[in-house]
Design a protein around this motif. Structure first.
Motif, PDB file in Angstrom:
ATOM      1  N   ARG A 186     136.039  82.860 123.277  1.00  0.00           N
ATOM      2  CA  ARG A 186     135.337  81.868 122.457  1.00  0.00           C
ATOM      3  C   ARG A 186     134.591  80.876 123.348  1.00  0.00           C
ATOM      4  NH1 ARG A 186     132.375  80.562 118.154  1.00  0.00           N
ATOM      5  NH2 ARG A 186     132.755  78.437 117.410  1.00  0.00           N
ATOM      6  N   GLU A 187     135.218  80.436 124.430  1.00  0.00           N
ATOM      7  CA  GLU A 187     134.570  79.476 125.332  1.00  0.00           C
ATOM      8  C   GLU A 187     133.344  80.095 125.980  1.00  0.00           C
ATOM      9  OE1 GLU A 187     133.179  77.407 128.592  1.00  0.00           O
ATOM     10  OE2 GLU A 187     134.233  79.312 128.885  1.00  0.00           O
ATOM     11  N   ALA A 188     133.464  81.360 126.395  1.00  0.00           N
ATOM     12  CA  ALA A 188     132.322  82.041 127.020  1.00  0.00           C
ATOM     13  C   ALA A 188     131.186  82.222 126.019  1.00  0.00           C
ATOM     14  CB  ALA A 188     132.770  83.393 127.573  1.00  0.00           C
ATOM     15  N   ASP A 189     131.533  82.562 124.769  1.00  0.00           N
ATOM     16  CA  ASP A 189     130.517  82.739 123.724  1.00  0.00           C
ATOM     17  C   ASP A 189     129.779  81.417 123.461  1.00  0.00           C
ATOM     18  OD1 ASP A 189     131.185  85.380 123.462  1.00  0.00           O
ATOM     19  OD2 ASP A 189     132.400  85.121 121.661  1.00  0.00           O
ATOM     20  N   LEU A 190     130.537  80.328 123.377  1.00  0.00           N
ATOM     21  CA  LEU A 190     129.926  79.024 123.122  1.00  0.00           C
ATOM     22  C   LEU A 190     129.028  78.611 124.286  1.00  0.00           C
ATOM     23  CD1 LEU A 190     132.856  76.974 121.541  1.00  0.00           C
ATOM     24  CD2 LEU A 190     130.740  77.677 120.426  1.00  0.00           C
ATOM     25  N   SER A 191     129.494  78.834 125.508  1.00  0.00           N
ATOM     26  CA  SER A 191     128.710  78.469 126.683  1.00  0.00           C
ATOM     27  C   SER A 191     127.392  79.231 126.724  1.00  0.00           C
ATOM     28  CB  SER A 191     129.525  78.756 127.952  1.00  0.00           C
ATOM     29  OG  SER A 191     128.784  78.439 129.108  1.00  0.00           O
ATOM     30  N   ARG A 192     127.462  80.524 126.441  1.00  0.00           N
ATOM     31  CA  ARG A 192     126.258  81.370 126.449  1.00  0.00           C
ATOM     32  C   ARG A 192     125.292  80.940 125.337  1.00  0.00           C
ATOM     33  NH1 ARG A 192     128.717  85.872 126.434  1.00  0.00           N
ATOM     34  NH2 ARG A 192     128.889  86.016 124.180  1.00  0.00           N
ATOM     35  N   ARG A 193     125.842  80.536 124.210  1.00  0.00           N
ATOM     36  CA  ARG A 193     125.024  80.167 123.058  1.00  0.00           C
ATOM     37  C   ARG A 193     124.360  78.796 123.245  1.00  0.00           C
ATOM     38  NH1 ARG A 193     127.621  79.786 116.991  1.00  0.00           N
ATOM     39  NH2 ARG A 193     125.938  78.676 115.949  1.00  0.00           N
ATOM     40  N   LEU A 194     125.084  77.849 123.871  1.00  0.00           N
ATOM     41  CA  LEU A 194     124.597  76.472 123.939  1.00  0.00           C
ATOM     42  C   LEU A 194     123.752  76.176 125.173  1.00  0.00           C
ATOM     43  CD1 LEU A 194     127.762  74.511 122.734  1.00  0.00           C
ATOM     44  CD2 LEU A 194     125.761  75.183 121.404  1.00  0.00           C
ATOM     45  N   LYS A 195     123.945  76.925 126.251  1.00  0.00           N
ATOM     46  CA  LYS A 195     123.237  76.605 127.492  1.00  0.00           C
ATOM     47  C   LYS A 195     121.711  76.581 127.335  1.00  0.00           C
ATOM     48  CE  LYS A 195     123.161  77.485 132.443  1.00  0.00           C
ATOM     49  NZ  LYS A 195     121.748  77.146 132.565  1.00  0.00           N
ATOM     50  N   PRO A 196     121.094  77.551 126.642  1.00  0.00           N
ATOM     51  CA  PRO A 196     119.629  77.484 126.486  1.00  0.00           C
ATOM     52  C   PRO A 196     119.169  76.214 125.782  1.00  0.00           C
ATOM     53  CG  PRO A 196     120.438  79.665 125.909  1.00  0.00           C
ATOM     54  CD  PRO A 196     121.636  78.785 126.061  1.00  0.00           C
ATOM     55  N   TRP A 197     119.950  75.776 124.776  1.00  0.00           N
ATOM     56  CA  TRP A 197     119.597  74.543 124.064  1.00  0.00           C
ATOM     57  C   TRP A 197     119.776  73.331 124.967  1.00  0.00           C
ATOM     58  CZ3 TRP A 197     116.980  74.528 119.727  1.00  0.00           C
ATOM     59  CH2 TRP A 197     117.072  75.626 118.855  1.00  0.00           C
ATOM     60  N   GLU A 198     120.854  73.324 125.751  1.00  0.00           N
ATOM     61  CA  GLU A 198     121.113  72.215 126.665  1.00  0.00           C
ATOM     62  C   GLU A 198     119.999  72.118 127.718  1.00  0.00           C
ATOM     63  OE1 GLU A 198     125.044  70.398 128.942  1.00  0.00           O
ATOM     64  OE2 GLU A 198     124.986  72.508 128.360  1.00  0.00           O
ATOM     65  N   ASP A 199     119.589  73.264 128.236  1.00  0.00           N
ATOM     66  CA  ASP A 199     118.511  73.292 129.226  1.00  0.00           C
ATOM     67  C   ASP A 199     117.197  72.802 128.622  1.00  0.00           C
ATOM     68  OD1 ASP A 199     120.287  74.291 131.052  1.00  0.00           O
ATOM     69  OD2 ASP A 199     119.600  76.370 130.914  1.00  0.00           O
ATOM     70  N   LEU A 200     116.933  73.203 127.369  1.00  0.00           N
ATOM     71  CA  LEU A 200     115.694  72.778 126.704  1.00  0.00           C
ATOM     72  C   LEU A 200     115.676  71.270 126.507  1.00  0.00           C
ATOM     73  CD1 LEU A 200     113.040  73.443 125.259  1.00  0.00           C
ATOM     74  CD2 LEU A 200     114.361  73.795 123.155  1.00  0.00           C
ATOM     75  N   ARG A 201     116.787  70.716 126.020  1.00  0.00           N
ATOM     76  CA  ARG A 201     116.858  69.262 125.814  1.00  0.00           C
ATOM     77  C   ARG A 201     116.630  68.513 127.126  1.00  0.00           C
ATOM     78  NH1 ARG A 201     122.209  66.556 123.272  1.00  0.00           N
ATOM     79  NH2 ARG A 201     123.119  67.445 125.165  1.00  0.00           N
TER      80      ARG A 201
END
Length: 364
Positions: free
Chosen positions: A56-71
């Motif tokens: 679950r942690e790996a899935d969340l990290s993979r899902r959120l990183k592109p958004w975090e980088d964009l922000r």
């Protein structure tokens, strides 16, 4: 420069609104809590639970990183614009255009608002009408989806498989994992797939129409996501059989689990352990029930019925014609291509995208 600053400001607003719709802060907080849990000294004492938390942690990290980088990139862009350096205008415009394109691409995720869209999937293929040709068609579809998953960098595990008498497969079930919104992306593949070709199994080389059914389910392996009462389950064991007399299990390790209220049943014989087969069968059954809940807009398991017979062979969602002409056409999106070889080699993204474009968004 002032107009450029306004454009960047609008971009920041758009990113902020998209993050809100994604539920970024809540998911980020969940990920941080999971990281803290993983750092505890007794984390691996319960190996199964630890694996679920890690996944679950790996899935969340993979899902959120592109958004975090964009922000982060948009904030840096705003800081650069605040310097009021005229020599940077052209560079800033290029960056605005690039980040806008990135936002548009990530924004496609916003269509995945279903309760299980972010789950991995169980994908099953069943040979239908067409005899040996249909079983060969099931094998071809297995290759198509496996090649698609390979190109996406996904993990594919065979959960259960039943070989055909002469060629191909009677059925196969895969678990596909390791990517974002897999159920949301693949759910449109659920349905009957029709093949028209010159039969390689017919001495007269006649044209043959074959059918196979693809079932796509959200992979639900946590009981707390969908609780099934023990009294509603019937568990039968039987001896696993191999094709051609090979790999025949000498113990009753194969398991069939039936959900009594709906009549749904799942049989698994892939593992030699009866316990493993039972656990897998219950997970697949839970996934089928979850899909029915969504499909029938029911609030709980008491409000659903078993699948109707309308999903039998003939109600195809897509035609694959290899003779007398070459064409693949999706009957829902009307997308078509004259290059079936490329699609059957795993190039499914255009078909998936066309279906998602026309499918109504959940909650829209």
């Amino acid at each position: 420069m002032e107009e450029l600053k306004k454009t960047i400001g609008r971009l920041q607003t758009d990113v902020s609104q998209a993050l809100s719709r994604v539920g970024f802060e809540k998911l980020y907080s969940e990920g941080e809590n999971l990281k803290q849990t993983m750092q505890k000294s007794d984390f691996w004492q319960d190996n199964k639970k630890a694996q679920q938390v890690s996944k679950r942690e790996a899935d969340l990290s993979r899902r959120l990183k592109p958004w975090e980088d964009l922000r982060s990139s948009v904030k840096e862009l705003a800081d650069m614009a605040a310097l009021d350096d005229p020599s940077m205008v052209d560079e800033l415009k290029q960056q605005v255009e690039a980040l806008q394109g990135h936002l548009d691409e990530l924004g496609k995720q916003l269509r995945f608002q279903g309760p299980y869209d972010d789950h991995d999937v169980f994908l099953s293929i069943y040979a239908g009408a067409g005899g040996t040709d249909a079983q060969d068609w099931a094998q071809m579809l297995l290759r198509m989806y496996s090649r698609w998953a390979e190109k996406q960098g996904l993990k594919v595990a065979t959960i259960d498989q039943s070989a055909g008498e002469e060629a191909g497969l009677k059925s196969v079930t895969l678990e596909i994992s390791g990517g974002p919104f897999l159920y949301g992306r693949l759910s449109g593949e659920h349905g009957v797939h029709r093949l028209v070709r010159l039969s390689p199994f017919n001495a007269d080389n006649l044209r043959q129409t074959s059918f196979a059914k693809v079932e796509v389910l959200p992979a639900i392996d946590k009981p707390d996501e969908l609780d099934i009462a023990e009294k509603d389950l019937k568990v039968d064991t039987f001896r696993a059989g191999g094709h051609g007399g090979q790999s025949v299990n000498t113990t009753d390790s194969a398991v069939r689990v039936t959900h009594l209220p709906t009549g749904l049943s799942v049989a698994i014989q892939n593992e030699r352990s009866q316990l493993q087969n039972k656990e897998t069968a219950i997970n697949v059954l839970r996934s089928r029930l979850a899909a029915l809940l969504v499909e029938q807009h029911a609030q709980d398991l008491q409000g659903i019925k078993g699948p109707s017979q309308s999903a039998e062979w003939g109600n195809q969602i897509r035609n694959y014609v290899l003779h007398p002409y070459k064409q693949i056409k999706d009957l829902r999106s009307a997308y078509e291509t004259s290059d079936p070889v490329t699609v059957l080699d795993g190039d499914l993204d255009p078909l998936i995208a066309a279906y998602l474009e026309q499918a109504p968004a959940v909650g829209a």
